[in-house]
Design a protein around this motif. Structure first.
Motif, PDB file in Angstrom:
ATOM      1  N   LEU A 169      11.911  12.236  -4.185  1.00  0.00           N
ATOM      2  CA  LEU A 169      11.475  11.393  -5.303  1.00  0.00           C
ATOM      3  C   LEU A 169      12.018   9.973  -5.156  1.00  0.00           C
ATOM      4  O   LEU A 169      11.316   8.998  -5.448  1.00  0.00           O
ATOM      5  N   SER A 170      13.256   9.836  -4.687  1.00  0.00           N
ATOM      6  CA  SER A 170      13.799   8.493  -4.491  1.00  0.00           C
ATOM      7  C   SER A 170      13.074   7.771  -3.363  1.00  0.00           C
ATOM      8  O   SER A 170      12.894   6.553  -3.399  1.00  0.00           O
ATOM      9  N   PHE A 171      12.613   8.537  -2.373  1.00  0.00           N
ATOM     10  CA  PHE A 171      11.843   7.930  -1.276  1.00  0.00           C
ATOM     11  C   PHE A 171      10.498   7.424  -1.791  1.00  0.00           C
ATOM     12  O   PHE A 171      10.062   6.318  -1.446  1.00  0.00           O
ATOM     13  N   LEU A 172       9.844   8.229  -2.623  1.00  0.00           N
ATOM     14  CA  LEU A 172       8.556   7.809  -3.181  1.00  0.00           C
ATOM     15  C   LEU A 172       8.732   6.545  -4.022  1.00  0.00           C
ATOM     16  O   LEU A 172       7.904   5.624  -3.969  1.00  0.00           O
ATOM     17  N   GLU A 173       9.811   6.502  -4.783  1.00  0.00           N
ATOM     18  CA  GLU A 173      10.065   5.326  -5.607  1.00  0.00           C
ATOM     19  C   GLU A 173      10.346   4.109  -4.729  1.00  0.00           C
ATOM     20  O   GLU A 173       9.843   3.006  -4.988  1.00  0.00           O
ATOM     21  N   LEU A 174      11.125   4.311  -3.658  1.00  0.00           N
ATOM     22  CA  LEU A 174      11.451   3.219  -2.749  1.00  0.00           C
ATOM     23  C   LEU A 174      10.194   2.661  -2.080  1.00  0.00           C
ATOM     24  O   LEU A 174      10.042   1.441  -1.939  1.00  0.00           O
ATOM     25  N   LYS A 175       9.293   3.533  -1.704  1.00  0.00           N
ATOM     26  CA  LYS A 175       8.083   3.116  -0.988  1.00  0.00           C
ATOM     27  C   LYS A 175       6.920   2.819  -1.936  1.00  0.00           C
ATOM     28  O   LYS A 175       5.800   2.538  -1.484  1.00  0.00           O
ATOM     29  N   ASN A 176       7.201   2.905  -3.242  1.00  0.00           N
ATOM     30  CA  ASN A 176       6.175   2.597  -4.245  1.00  0.00           C
ATOM     31  C   ASN A 176       4.940   3.486  -4.089  1.00  0.00           C
ATOM     32  O   ASN A 176       3.792   3.025  -4.160  1.00  0.00           O
ATOM     33  N   ILE A 177       5.180   4.777  -3.882  1.00  0.00           N
ATOM     34  CA  ILE A 177       4.095   5.763  -3.777  1.00  0.00           C
ATOM     35  C   ILE A 177       4.018   6.499  -5.103  1.00  0.00           C
ATOM     36  O   ILE A 177       4.970   7.157  -5.524  1.00  0.00           O
ATOM     37  N   SER A 178       2.887   6.405  -5.797  1.00  0.00           N
ATOM     38  CA  SER A 178       2.763   7.027  -7.114  1.00  0.00           C
ATOM     39  C   SER A 178       2.591   8.536  -6.977  1.00  0.00           C
ATOM     40  O   SER A 178       2.034   9.033  -5.990  1.00  0.00           O
ATOM     41  N   LEU A 179       3.069   9.262  -7.996  1.00  0.00           N
ATOM     42  CA  LEU A 179       2.926  10.721  -7.980  1.00  0.00           C
ATOM     43  C   LEU A 179       1.462  11.156  -7.977  1.00  0.00           C
ATOM     44  O   LEU A 179       1.098  12.087  -7.249  1.00  0.00           O
ATOM     45  N   PRO A 180       0.592  10.533  -8.778  1.00  0.00           N
ATOM     46  CA  PRO A 180      -0.823  10.936  -8.733  1.00  0.00           C
ATOM     47  C   PRO A 180      -1.411  10.787  -7.333  1.00  0.00           C
ATOM     48  O   PRO A 180      -2.104  11.678  -6.844  1.00  0.00           O
ATOM     49  N   MET A 181      -1.126   9.673  -6.682  1.00  0.00           N
ATOM     50  CA  MET A 181      -1.627   9.451  -5.326  1.00  0.00           C
ATOM     51  C   MET A 181      -1.050  10.500  -4.367  1.00  0.00           C
ATOM     52  O   MET A 181      -1.753  11.046  -3.504  1.00  0.00           O
ATOM     53  N   PHE A 182       0.239  10.809  -4.541  1.00  0.00           N
ATOM     54  CA  PHE A 182       0.905  11.793  -3.683  1.00  0.00           C
ATOM     55  C   PHE A 182       0.284  13.172  -3.886  1.00  0.00           C
ATOM     56  O   PHE A 182       0.020  13.892  -2.922  1.00  0.00           O
TER      57      PHE A 182
END
Length: 525
Positions: free
Chosen positions: A474-487
């Protein structure tokens, strides 16, 4: 059965008539030392066994019942109790070991001194210099006597914790003589007069005079121990003393002279792998020892600069010379252009497929790639290792590597790599490893360099790529600005393509489904 009040009365009578228990202070129970009877000693056995066992208990009993006399305590009690009972008490007959014992109070003070600790929690009197320091502080000239006293005053467990052993030096005079050879304090500062292997020869000659033996017949382990026991740890580092050499000074000198020999060009005679072959076949080598043992033996006979000049340092193979030569011939084959046949990840896989099964006596798919690379690195030099390029091997078997590589290189319906870039990195970690980014990253070692580039590994600045990330998904997704819906769209697509049932990711760090690679549908292989 006795009536209840009779039992109470009898118990009180025993307590009142028995000697006072361990609450007496030293010097307050001296009158009892001459009046305690055999029957009273027998009646106190159970009390002493539970609360006065060991040397400390023996001291307490001596203070309370025998006028602080350790020897009288042991003699009197052992004359009344059985051998089994004395073993249960775990007391020591110090008088039989070293002569007259100190008083109980003095013995306790000595024990506290022996078991004292430094600020870093290490024992003050531990290690090679423990006996020397105890002898010096106690004004005992004989180190053997000092060690015997320490052994007598400590329990077996305590003596073991201090890691003491029989000393190479016999007296404090010998210790001071060795220190005088090494340290010059004329100017008030410690200055090291001798360095490295020279210390061996000088100290061996000094010990020759003390022991009346030929210095060249002395064991170098004995000589080294004598030096270590005479100096502090920092002083040993200061003279750069090599590791322990297993052999005599004559063997040591011969080996040092042989390995230091140079040819007409000024190069060491045994330099390089060819030189190692010649050395291992020479009289200077230990025929009974394996390759790595001989290399380490040579290392102890040379200073750091000379040993590094030989160029053997990276070879750590534990087998024989013939086995080393056979493995090097197998690993270091070259093609027509002179390049290594099995270089780089592609070469490693080719070797695992064609050569390693016979080498490890396993089926091809069961060849463990990390064990294979470890074996390679043990027989090659540093420059050869770099040229082979088997860095960071896959941590598994060949079959597991091929399976991991298959999934990493999956493509979507548009022909794009499914796990490309940062987004694919996170997706792969979620699908296969509970979101463990580190494990996902390590799987990249299953790919060739070209395959890694396709996923953005070691990518240029214009493209996102896989890099080691040790925090949560989750911290990686936040760092890379990857949204949960997109993921989660990516998770759905993987489910649809591979008939899986992998849960979507939500805001809970513990969510997400782990899947072992073997459980992922692979019918498309």
């Amino acid at each position: 059965m006795m009536p209840f009040w009779t039992v109470i009365f009898t118990t009180l009578l025993i307590i009142c008539s028995a000697p006072k228990a361990l609450a007496c202070k030293p010097g307050k129970c001296s009158s009892q030392s001459s009046t305690i009877t055999d029957s009273e000693i027998k009646s106190m056995f159970d009390v002493w066994r539970s609360s006065a066992s060991g040397i400390e208990g023996q001291i307490t009993v001596a203070q309370n019942y025998f006028n602080d006399d350790i020897d009288v305590t042991y003699d009197r009690v052992s004359s009344v109790l059985s051998q089994d009972q004395m073993r249960a008490l775990a007391w020591k007959n110090i008088q039989r070991k070293v002569g007259k014992s100190p008083s109980g109070t003095t013995l306790r003070a000595i024990r506290q001194k022996l078991l004292a600790k430094n600020p870093d929690r290490s024992f003050v009197f531990a290690g090679p210099r423990g006996v020397v320091e105890f002898a010096r502080q106690s004004s005992i000239s004989s180190l053997e006597k000092a060690r015997a006293l320490m052994h007598a005053y400590l329990t077996p467990k305590e003596y073991s914790m201090l890691k003491l052993r029989k000393t190479s030096n016999k007296t404090l005079d010998e210790v001071n003589g060795i220190r005088a050879l090494v340290l010059d304090k004329n100017n008030g500062n410690d200055r090291y007069l001798i360095q490295g292997v020279v210390a061996y020869e000088r100290v061996a000659k000094y010990l020759q005079e003390q022991l009346d033996v030929n210095s060249y017949e002395l064991s170098m382990t004995f000589v080294r121990d004598a030096i270590v026991e005479s100096l502090t740890a920092n002083e040993v580092k200061g003279i750069a003393l090599p590791g322990s050499f297993h052999g005599t000074l004559a063997e040591f000198s011969l080996l040092q002279m042989s390995l230091s020999e140079r040819n007409g060009n000024g190069e060491l005679m045994y330099k390089g792998v060819d030189g190692l072959y010649r050395y291992l076949s020479s009289a200077a080598a230990d025929e009974s020892a394996k390759v790595h043992s001989n290399i380490m033996r040579a290392k102890t006979a040379l200073n750091k600069e000379l040993f590094n000049e030989l160029g053997w340092g990276s070879i750590s193979f534990g087998g024989t010379l013939s086995e080393l030569m056979a493995l090097r011939s197998l690993f270091l084959q070259t093609n027509e252009s002179g390049a290594y046949t099995y270089a780089h990840p592609e070469g490693a896989e080719l070797f695992a497929i064609t050569k390693a099964p016979g080498l490890f006596n396993v089926a091809r798919e069961n060849v463990h790639l990390q064990k294979l690379s470890t074996l390679l690195y043990s027989v090659v030099t540093q420059s050869e290792k770099e040229a082979m390029g088997w860095e960071a091997p896959f941590e598994g078997t060949l079959a597991e590597r091929q399976e991991v590589a298959f999934y990493l290189m999956l493509k979507n319906s548009s022909g794009e790599f499914f796990f490309d870039g940062d987004y694919g990195y996170a997706l792969y970690a979620h699908i296969f490893y509970y979101g463990d980014m580190t494990r996902a990253y390590k799987d990249m070692n299953s790919l060739s360099f070209e395959q890694r580039k396709n996923l953005g590994y070691d990518s240029n600045a214009n493209r996102a790529g896989w890099k080691m990330y040790q925090k949560s998904l989750l911290s990686f997704l936040e760092l890379k600005n990857i949204s949960l819906p997109m993921f989660n769209v990516g998770v759905k697509k993987f489910n649809q393509t591979h008939d899986g049932e992998i849960p979507l990711l939500d805001d809970n760090p513990s969510s997400g489904a782990p899947l072992c690679l073997s459980t992922v549908p692979n019918s498309s292989k």
